[in-house]
Write a protein that holds these residues in place. Structure first.
Motif, mmCIF file in Angstrom:
data_model
loop_
_atom_site.group_PDB
_atom_site.id
_atom_site.type_symbol
_atom_site.label_atom_id
_atom_site.label_comp_id
_atom_site.label_asym_id
_atom_site.label_seq_id
_atom_site.Cartn_x
_atom_site.Cartn_y
_atom_site.Cartn_z
ATOM 1 N N PHE A 49 0.866 -1.183 0.000
ATOM 2 C CA PHE A 49 0.000 0.000 0.000
ATOM 3 C C PHE A 49 0.902 1.232 0.000
ATOM 4 C CE2 PHE A 49 -2.067 -3.538 1.895
ATOM 5 C CZ PHE A 49 -3.342 -3.527 1.347
ATOM 6 N N ARG A 50 0.678 2.109 -0.974
ATOM 7 C CA ARG A 50 1.585 3.234 -1.183
ATOM 8 C C ARG A 50 0.841 4.559 -1.083
ATOM 9 N NH1 ARG A 50 3.944 2.412 -6.546
ATOM 10 N NH2 ARG A 50 2.033 3.358 -7.347
ATOM 11 N N VAL A 51 1.479 5.518 -0.425
ATOM 12 C CA VAL A 51 0.984 6.891 -0.359
ATOM 13 C C VAL A 51 2.104 7.799 -0.828
ATOM 14 C CG1 VAL A 51 0.105 8.731 1.118
ATOM 15 C CG2 VAL A 51 -0.588 6.378 1.534
ATOM 16 N N ASP A 52 1.781 8.734 -1.731
ATOM 17 C CA ASP A 52 2.797 9.588 -2.329
ATOM 18 C C ASP A 52 2.293 11.019 -2.375
ATOM 19 O OD1 ASP A 52 5.284 10.016 -4.085
ATOM 20 O OD2 ASP A 52 3.669 10.765 -5.364
ATOM 21 N N VAL A 53 3.170 11.967 -2.036
ATOM 22 C CA VAL A 53 2.859 13.383 -2.174
ATOM 23 C C VAL A 53 3.486 13.863 -3.470
ATOM 24 C CG1 VAL A 53 3.085 15.676 -1.189
ATOM 25 C CG2 VAL A 53 2.757 13.722 0.304
ATOM 26 N N GLY A 54 2.662 13.942 -4.502
ATOM 27 C CA GLY A 54 3.155 14.388 -5.795
ATOM 28 C C GLY A 54 3.204 15.900 -5.884
ATOM 29 N N PRO A 55 3.609 16.427 -7.048
ATOM 30 C CA PRO A 55 3.701 17.883 -7.212
ATOM 31 C C PRO A 55 2.354 18.579 -7.142
ATOM 32 C CG PRO A 55 4.049 16.728 -9.298
ATOM 33 C CD PRO A 55 4.031 15.685 -8.235
ATOM 34 N N GLU A 56 1.270 17.848 -7.410
ATOM 35 C CA GLU A 56 -0.042 18.483 -7.430
ATOM 36 C C GLU A 56 -0.978 17.939 -6.368
ATOM 37 O OE1 GLU A 56 -1.657 18.155 -11.305
ATOM 38 O OE2 GLU A 56 -0.108 19.404 -12.262
ATOM 39 N N GLU A 57 -0.925 16.645 -6.083
ATOM 40 C CA GLU A 57 -1.860 16.071 -5.135
ATOM 41 C C GLU A 57 -1.281 14.829 -4.471
ATOM 42 O OE1 GLU A 57 -5.348 14.861 -7.180
ATOM 43 O OE2 GLU A 57 -4.302 13.561 -8.599
ATOM 44 N N ARG A 58 -1.971 14.428 -3.412
ATOM 45 C CA ARG A 58 -1.601 13.224 -2.667
ATOM 46 C C ARG A 58 -2.320 12.038 -3.307
ATOM 47 N NH1 ARG A 58 -0.670 12.485 3.148
ATOM 48 N NH2 ARG A 58 -1.358 10.437 3.820
ATOM 49 N N THR A 59 -1.611 10.957 -3.541
ATOM 50 C CA THR A 59 -2.208 9.791 -4.189
ATOM 51 C C THR A 59 -1.999 8.551 -3.337
ATOM 52 O OG1 THR A 59 -0.187 9.324 -5.446
ATOM 53 C CG2 THR A 59 -1.832 10.760 -6.479
ATOM 54 N N GLU A 60 -2.925 7.610 -3.470
ATOM 55 C CA GLU A 60 -2.833 6.318 -2.807
ATOM 56 C C GLU A 60 -3.007 5.218 -3.841
ATOM 57 O OE1 GLU A 60 -5.342 5.757 0.562
ATOM 58 O OE2 GLU A 60 -5.043 7.786 1.351
ATOM 59 N N SER A 61 -2.287 4.136 -3.665
ATOM 60 C CA SER A 61 -2.403 3.001 -4.579
ATOM 61 C C SER A 61 -2.047 1.731 -3.838
ATOM 62 C CB SER A 61 -1.504 3.186 -5.806
ATOM 63 O OG SER A 61 -0.182 3.488 -5.412
ATOM 64 N N ALA A 62 -2.403 0.609 -4.434
ATOM 65 C CA ALA A 62 -2.158 -0.690 -3.813
ATOM 66 C C ALA A 62 -1.834 -1.710 -4.889
ATOM 67 C CB ALA A 62 -3.372 -1.135 -2.998
ATOM 68 N N GLY A 63 -1.187 -2.771 -4.493
ATOM 69 C CA GLY A 63 -0.851 -3.832 -5.424
ATOM 70 C C GLY A 63 -0.231 -5.000 -4.686
ATOM 71 N N SER A 64 0.391 -5.881 -5.408
ATOM 72 C CA SER A 64 1.037 -7.040 -4.795
ATOM 73 C C SER A 64 2.180 -7.497 -5.689
ATOM 74 C CB SER A 64 0.034 -8.187 -4.585
ATOM 75 O OG SER A 64 -0.454 -8.648 -5.836
#
Length: 529
Positions: free
Chosen positions: A157-172
Motif C-alpha cells: 500500500f503506497r501513499v505519495d505526495v506528488g507535485p499536485e496532489e496526494r495519491t494512494e495506490s495498492a498492489g502485490s
C-alpha cells in the motif's frame, strides 16, 4: 574598546557584557562598540556596517528585530539617544535550538501517540497497513510503501505526495521475485537498510511513477509477535534533508507500533474466522420439510453478539427407512461460547447415535454415557422424540425427557396442558431415570417444546416475576390456529419483551403440528431471526 579618543570610565563594563552593544550616528557610522559587537558583528569604529542582513536592519527605524547571521540567531532592539542610536543585540542561538528541540520532541511524541491511537483501532491487517502508509506521508517521507509479509504474495500500500496532489495506490508482488540481497528482502528478515547507495534503484519499482531522484530513503521491518509483519519503505525527494539520527529512531518507534498493530489485526482475523466457523457449526439448523407435519422454531441467545448459546434443537429423518423423524430440543448448562461448543458436541453425538439407534429412550441413555465419559463432563436437559405422520393426517409422537421442562400440548379446542413427563438431567449419574410418553397429534393440535429460558425469564418490574408456565400457556392459546412458525416466534418475542433489556438465559422453542387439509404436504419454516 576603541573609539578614537579616551574611552569613558564605563568602557570596561560594556566590554564585560555578553550582549553586543554599539552606537551609530545619523550617517550610519559606528561610534561606540563593545568587544562582543566587534567580535561577532565585525564592526569597526568610524566605519559603516556593511554585513548583511545587519546593515539592512540599521538602515530602518530603530526597533526590535530578529535575524540569522551565518549559523547564529540574533535578537535585538534599537533605541535613539540624542543624535545617535544605541543597539543592543543578543545571541539566542542556543535558546532557539533548545526551544526547537523541545517542540520537535513534542511533535514526535504527539505523532507517535496519534499513530498508536489510529493503528490501535485497526482490526483488519489491510487497513492497518494502509493506515501505516497514510501516517508516514508527509510526516516522515514524501513516499511511503507498507508491505505485508506473506508466504506467496506480498500486498503493498503506497501513499505519495506528488507535485499536485496526494495519491494512494495498492498492489502485490510475488515473494519469490524478491532478490535475496534486496533491501525489502532484508527488511522482511528483520534488518533495517538506511541510505544505501543502491537503495534508490532497489526500491524504485515500488515508488510512485514519476517520483524522480531519491534523495534519501530507508527500509525498515515492521516487527511482529515472532517475526516481522512486513516492511516499511520511506523515500524523500532530492533536496529534502536526509534522515537524521533522531528521525531514524522515530521511524523505528513508529514501525514497532505499526508492526504490532498489523500482527494484532492478523491474530484477530484468525480468531474471528475460527469463532465464525464455530458459530456456523453450532447455529440452529434449517428445519426440514416433514410430510404431514408443520414445524416452527425460534432461537434467542442470551449473548446476542455471539449468535449462539447452550440451547439447541435439531430434526432429522431416521436412517432406517421407517418413515420416522427424530427431533431433539436441549439445554446445556452454561452460557456463551463455551456452552455453545458443548451443545454442538451434544448435537454431533446425537447425530452419530441416530445413525444406529432410532429409539429415543435408548438414545438418551447412550448420550448420557457419552456425556459422563467425556474429557469434561457436561450436564444438560433434553427432550428427544420421534414423529411419524399417519394416513389419517394424524402424527404419532414419542417423547423421552431427561430433566427437561415438560412440553405443552394445545388441543383442537384451545385447551393447553402439560405433557406428563419426568426424568433426570444427563451428565449427572450413570443410571439416570428418564421419562417417556406417547401421544397422537391430530389436525389443529400443537405440541410446544421449550427450554427453561422461557419460563424462568424474569420480568423488568420491581418484583421481577418469572414468565412462568401459565403465561406461556396463555400465549400459546392466544395463537390458536396460527402456523407453527408464528407460534414459536411469538413465544420468543414475548419472553424478550418480558425481560426488557437482555435475556438472562438462552431461549429455544420447537413447535410441532399435525398438518391440516390445506397443508397436508407438510411445510417447515425456520422463524429464527
Amino acid at each position: 574598546m576603541a573609539n578614537g579618543r579616551e574611552g569613558p570610565p564605563w568602557a570596561e563594563l560594556l566590554d564585560g557584557s555578553d550582549e553586543m552593544i554599539f552606537m551609530v550616528d545619523r550617517a550610519g557610522f559606528v561610534r561606540v562598540a563593545n568587544a562582543a559587537a566587534v567580535q561577532t558583528l565585525g564592526l569597526a569604529i568610524g566605519q559603516t556596517v556593511t554585513m548583511l542582513p545587519m546593515a539592512t536592519v540599521l538602515q530602518g527605524p530603530p526597533g526590535s528585530f530578529e535575524l540569522d547571521l551565518d549559523e547564529r540567531r540574533l535578537r535585538g532592539r534599537g533605541a535613539p539617544i540624542g543624535e545617535w542610536t544605541s543597539w543592543y543585540v543578543r545571541d539566542v542561538t542556543d535558546q532557539v535550538m533548545r526551544v526547537d528541540a523541545l517542540l520537535a520532541e513534542r511533535w514526535r511524541s504527539a505523532f507517535l501517540a496519534e499513530a498508536g491511537r489510529r493503528l490501535g483501532s485497526c482490526l483488519n491487517r489491510v487497513r492497518a497497513a494502509r493506515t501505516t502508509a497514510v501516517l508516514a506521508v508527509p510526516a516522515l517521507a514524501d513516499c511511503a510503501v507498507a508491505v505485508l509479509d506473506d508466504e506467496r504474495n506480498l500486498a503493498w500500500f503506497r501513499v505519495d505526495v506528488g507535485p499536485e496532489e496526494r495519491t494512494e495506490s495498492a498492489g502485490s508482488l510475488l515473494r519469490r521475485t524478491l532478490r535475496p540481497d534486496s533491501a525489502l528482502d532484508q527488511a522482511m528478515a528483520g534488518l533495517s537498510v538506511l541510505d544505501d547507495p543502491r537503495l534508490g534503484d532497489d526500491i524504485g519499482a515500488l515508488l510512485a511513477p514519476g517520483f524522480g531522484t531519491v534523495g534519501s530513503a530507508m527500509v525498515v521491518p515492521l516487527p511482529g509477535h515472532t517475526s516481522p509483519a512486513g516492511a516499511l519503505i520511506l523515500a524523500r525527494h532530492a533536496g529534502r534533508a536526509p534522515f537524521e539520527t533522531v528521525e531514524v529512531h522515530l521511524v523505528r518507534q513508529f514501525a514497532a507500533r505499526a508492526g504490532a498493530a498489523i500482527s494484532a489485526a492478523t491474530l484477530y482475523s484468525a480468531q474471528a474466522d475460527a469463532a465464525e466457523a464455530v458459530q456456523r457449526s453450532v447455529e440452529p439448523p434449517e428445519l426440514p420439510a416433514v410430510p404431514g407435519v408443520v414445524l416452527g422454531a425460534a432461537y434467542r441467545p442470551a449473548w446476542e453478539r455471539l449468535r449462539v448459546g447452550g440451547d439447541f434443537y435439531d430434526v432429522r429423518q431416521a436412517p432406517d427407512g421407517s418413515g420416522n423423524w427424530l427431533f431433539v430440543l436441549g439445554d446445556v448448562c452454561g452460557k456463551g461460547i463455551e456452552a455453545a461448543v458443548q451443545s454442538g458436541t451434544a448435537r454431533q453425538s446425537l447425530r452419530a447415535l441416530w445413525l444406529t439407534e432410532p429409539r429415543p429412550l435408548r438414545l438418551l441413555e447412550l448420550l448420557n454415557q457419552a456425556m459422563l465419559t467425556g474429557a469434561e463432563p457436561t450436564m444438560a436437559t433434553l427432550v428427544i422424540g420421534t414423529m411419524t405422520a399417519g394416513p389419517t393426517a394424524e402424527v404419532a409422537v414419542t417423547l423421552v425427557t431427561g430433566g427437561h421442562a415438560p412440553p405443552m400440548l394445545m388441543h383442537a379446542d384451545g385447551q393447553v396442558t402439560e405433557v406428563d413427563l419426568g426424568g433426570t438431567a444427563i451428565g449427572l449419574i450413570a443410571d439416570a431415570p428418564f421419562g417417556e410418553a406417547r401421544l397422537t397429534l391430530r389436525p389443529g393440535e400443537t405440541l410446544v417444546l421449550y427450554t427453561d429460558g422461557v419460563t424462568e425469564a424474569r420480568g423488568r418490574s420491581a418484583d421481577n416475576p418469572l414468565f412462568g408456565p401459565d403465561r406461556l400457556a396463555a400465549e400459546i392459546q392466544a395463537y390458536r390456529g396460527a402456523p407453527a412458525a408464528v407460534i414459536a416466534e411469538r413465544v420468543a418475542q414475548r419472553v424478550t419483551d418480558w425481560v426488557g433489556e437482555r435475556l438472562q438465559d438462552d431461549i429455544a422453542v420447537l413447535v410441532i403440528q399435525a398438518a391440516g387439509p390445506s397443508d397436508a404436504a407438510g411445510s417447515a419454516k425456520d422463524s429464527r431471526r
